[in-house]
Design a protein around this motif. Structure first.
Motif, mmCIF file in Angstrom:
data_model
loop_
_atom_site.group_PDB
_atom_site.id
_atom_site.type_symbol
_atom_site.label_atom_id
_atom_site.label_comp_id
_atom_site.label_asym_id
_atom_site.label_seq_id
_atom_site.Cartn_x
_atom_site.Cartn_y
_atom_site.Cartn_z
ATOM 1 N N PRO B 99 0.842 -1.209 0.000
ATOM 2 C CA PRO B 99 0.000 0.000 0.000
ATOM 3 C C PRO B 99 0.874 1.256 0.000
ATOM 4 O O PRO B 99 1.504 1.580 1.002
ATOM 5 C CB PRO B 99 -0.803 -0.123 1.297
ATOM 6 C CG PRO B 99 0.005 -1.017 2.168
ATOM 7 C CD PRO B 99 0.843 -1.896 1.287
ATOM 8 N N ALA B 100 0.942 1.918 -1.131
ATOM 9 C CA ALA B 100 1.792 3.106 -1.265
ATOM 10 C C ALA B 100 1.355 3.851 -2.517
ATOM 11 O O ALA B 100 0.595 3.323 -3.328
ATOM 12 C CB ALA B 100 3.270 2.703 -1.382
ATOM 13 N N ALA B 101 1.802 5.084 -2.656
ATOM 14 C CA ALA B 101 1.504 5.874 -3.852
ATOM 15 C C ALA B 101 2.794 6.488 -4.362
ATOM 16 O O ALA B 101 3.583 7.034 -3.587
ATOM 17 C CB ALA B 101 0.482 6.966 -3.532
ATOM 18 N N LEU B 102 3.003 6.356 -5.659
ATOM 19 C CA LEU B 102 4.193 6.934 -6.285
ATOM 20 C C LEU B 102 3.722 7.703 -7.515
ATOM 21 O O LEU B 102 3.127 7.127 -8.414
ATOM 22 C CB LEU B 102 5.166 5.822 -6.690
ATOM 23 C CG LEU B 102 6.466 6.286 -7.326
ATOM 24 C CD1 LEU B 102 7.384 6.901 -6.280
ATOM 25 C CD2 LEU B 102 7.173 5.122 -8.010
ATOM 26 N N VAL B 103 3.948 9.010 -7.518
ATOM 27 C CA VAL B 103 3.449 9.834 -8.615
ATOM 28 C C VAL B 103 4.612 10.583 -9.249
ATOM 29 O O VAL B 103 5.395 11.232 -8.559
ATOM 30 C CB VAL B 103 2.387 10.842 -8.103
ATOM 31 C CG1 VAL B 103 1.836 11.661 -9.263
ATOM 32 C CG2 VAL B 103 1.261 10.124 -7.387
ATOM 33 N N ASP B 104 4.720 10.446 -10.565
ATOM 34 C CA ASP B 104 5.758 11.172 -11.296
ATOM 35 C C ASP B 104 5.294 12.613 -11.497
ATOM 36 O O ASP B 104 4.291 12.858 -12.164
ATOM 37 C CB ASP B 104 5.991 10.482 -12.647
ATOM 38 C CG ASP B 104 7.162 11.103 -13.407
ATOM 39 O OD1 ASP B 104 7.469 12.287 -13.158
ATOM 40 O OD2 ASP B 104 7.750 10.411 -14.247
ATOM 41 N N ILE B 105 6.015 13.551 -10.897
ATOM 42 C CA ILE B 105 5.647 14.968 -11.035
ATOM 43 C C ILE B 105 6.790 15.753 -11.675
ATOM 44 O O ILE B 105 6.923 16.962 -11.471
ATOM 45 C CB ILE B 105 5.283 15.590 -9.661
ATOM 46 C CG1 ILE B 105 6.436 15.430 -8.663
ATOM 47 C CG2 ILE B 105 4.019 14.986 -9.101
ATOM 48 C CD1 ILE B 105 6.439 16.455 -7.578
ATOM 49 N N SER B 106 7.603 15.044 -12.470
ATOM 50 C CA SER B 106 8.795 15.676 -13.055
ATOM 51 C C SER B 106 8.496 16.996 -13.742
ATOM 52 O O SER B 106 9.259 17.947 -13.638
ATOM 53 C CB SER B 106 9.435 14.728 -14.066
ATOM 54 O OG SER B 106 9.833 13.542 -13.432
ATOM 55 N N HIS B 107 7.386 17.048 -14.481
ATOM 56 C CA HIS B 107 7.102 18.245 -15.274
ATOM 57 C C HIS B 107 6.110 19.165 -14.588
ATOM 58 O O HIS B 107 5.701 20.162 -15.155
ATOM 59 C CB HIS B 107 6.568 17.843 -16.656
ATOM 60 C CG HIS B 107 7.555 17.020 -17.438
ATOM 61 N ND1 HIS B 107 7.289 16.475 -18.657
ATOM 62 C CD2 HIS B 107 8.830 16.658 -17.147
ATOM 63 C CE1 HIS B 107 8.335 15.802 -19.102
ATOM 64 N NE2 HIS B 107 9.276 15.896 -18.194
ATOM 65 N N ARG B 108 5.676 18.801 -13.374
ATOM 66 C CA ARG B 108 4.695 19.641 -12.691
ATOM 67 C C ARG B 108 5.337 20.897 -12.134
ATOM 68 O O ARG B 108 4.707 21.932 -12.029
ATOM 69 C CB ARG B 108 4.054 18.854 -11.538
ATOM 70 C CG ARG B 108 2.960 19.620 -10.834
ATOM 71 C CD ARG B 108 2.428 18.868 -9.639
ATOM 72 N NE ARG B 108 3.290 18.991 -8.463
ATOM 73 C CZ ARG B 108 3.009 18.436 -7.289
ATOM 74 N NH1 ARG B 108 1.927 17.697 -7.149
ATOM 75 N NH2 ARG B 108 3.818 18.591 -6.261
ATOM 76 N N GLN B 109 6.597 20.794 -11.730
ATOM 77 C CA GLN B 109 7.221 21.928 -11.068
ATOM 78 C C GLN B 109 8.611 22.186 -11.613
ATOM 79 O O GLN B 109 9.163 21.371 -12.352
ATOM 80 C CB GLN B 109 7.251 21.728 -9.549
ATOM 81 C CG GLN B 109 7.939 20.475 -9.069
ATOM 82 C CD GLN B 109 7.448 20.080 -7.677
ATOM 83 O OE1 GLN B 109 6.254 20.140 -7.401
ATOM 84 N NE2 GLN B 109 8.354 19.672 -6.813
ATOM 85 N N VAL B 110 9.146 23.332 -11.249
ATOM 86 C CA VAL B 110 10.496 23.683 -11.687
ATOM 87 C C VAL B 110 11.337 23.977 -10.453
ATOM 88 O O VAL B 110 10.813 24.283 -9.386
ATOM 89 C CB VAL B 110 10.497 24.904 -12.638
ATOM 90 C CG1 VAL B 110 9.780 24.588 -13.922
ATOM 91 C CG2 VAL B 110 9.901 26.118 -11.964
ATOM 92 N N GLY B 111 12.642 23.850 -10.630
ATOM 93 C CA GLY B 111 13.564 24.107 -9.529
ATOM 94 C C GLY B 111 14.317 25.406 -9.765
ATOM 95 O O GLY B 111 14.746 25.693 -10.878
#
Ligand SMILES: [Zn+2]
Lengths: 100, 185
Positions: B99-111
């Motif tokens: 039971p876990a969640a892994l979400v790719d947010i590579s393009h959601r935000q910038v550094g």
């Protein structure tokens, strides 16, 4: 600005990072279908609204994102204690457990 | 038939990132692979190569990878963009059936990298946290507010912070810090 100590981040953080979420320790009936209309309306709408110490839910929405509970004096706005969601209301020489 | 070319473009492209000599400067942290993981920390530490911090508000960084504590069961995982797809596979197989969640947010935000001798004063133009080294030391990270934008703030060195912000808020943050740079000394 109020400084509120988040029990998960374990630090005092500015009020602007938090959202208020109403009275704490209101348990949803386990079997809603068996609850009378009056009791269901009481669960949904009736709140203790005390003058003085109030146990309420807050969410550290712009921080760790977690819900927790706080004991706040509604007259002075002083927050006396914060504690994790799901734990019982801590004693402070406070009035007996309010509401349900 | 015309070739179709999809070109990657950062929301920061074309922005002149502000700086004030010696005091503070803003640079683009560049592309990254980013995941938000929610679950038990020990499940993915080995696959990620960096253990997930369980002390609140701390980041673990090692060999180009970093795990940032966001909440009691929530971490931001950063890595090189090129690692993204292999990392996604490695992490998901480590989590297989758990039971876990892994979400790719590579393009959601910038550094964004903010650094300089007046970096705390600059950030305090929009951030109410006490950024003194005693209360916000190197390796500390947190989700917080910078004026009206939610950010993740991570102190990577005494005079350097990394900001992670949703891409739609990036121009706002750049403009805000540009403005704030006029007020620091
Ligand atoms: Zn928190």
């Amino acid at each position: 600005m109020l400084l509120i100590t988040c029990p998960y981040c374990c630090t005092a953080r500015p009020e602007s990072e938090f959202r208020y979420s109403g009275e704490a320790h209101i348990a949803r009936p386990l079997e809603p279908a068996t609850v009378s209309d009056d009791d269901w309306a009481a669960f949904l709408y009736m709140r203790t609204n005390p003058k003085g110490l109030h146990a309420e839910r807050w969410r550290h929405i712009h921080g760790c994102g977690r819900f927790f509970n706080a004991l706040r004096n509604t007259v002075t706005d002083q927050i006396l204690k914060t504690y994790p969601a799901g734990t019982p209301r801590p004693g402070l020489g406070a009035p007996a457990e309010g509401g349900r | 038939m015309a070739d179709q070319i999809a070109r990657r473009r950062s929301v920061l492209d074309g922005w002149a990132l502000p700086s004030r000599a010696g005091l503070a400067s803003l640079t683009n942290a560049g592309t990254a692979a980013r995941f938000v993981y929610r679950g038990a920390p020990e499940l993915v530490g080995d696959a990620f190569g960096v253990s997930l911090p369980t002390v609140p508000l701390r980041a673990h960084a090692q060999s180009g990878r970093a795990a940032l504590w966001l909440g009691p069961d929530e971490w931001l995982l950063l890595s090189a963009e090129a690692d993204g797809s292999t990392l996604a596979v490695a992490l998901s197989s480590a989590l297989n059936g758990k039971p876990a969640a892994l979400v790719d947010i590579s393009h959601r935000q910038v550094g964004l990298i903010v650094s300089g001798s007046s970096v705390e004063a600059l950030l305090n133009a929009g951030c109410s946290l006490d950024l003194d080294m005693t209360t916000f030391p190197v390796g500390m990270c947190t989700r917080t507010l910078l004026a009206k934008a939610e950010i993740v703030l991570w102190r990577t060195a005494g005079d350097t912070f990394r900001i992670e912000v949703a891409r739609s808020f990036a121009p706002y943050i750049v403009a805000l810090l540009d403005e704030a740079m006029h007020g620091i000394a």
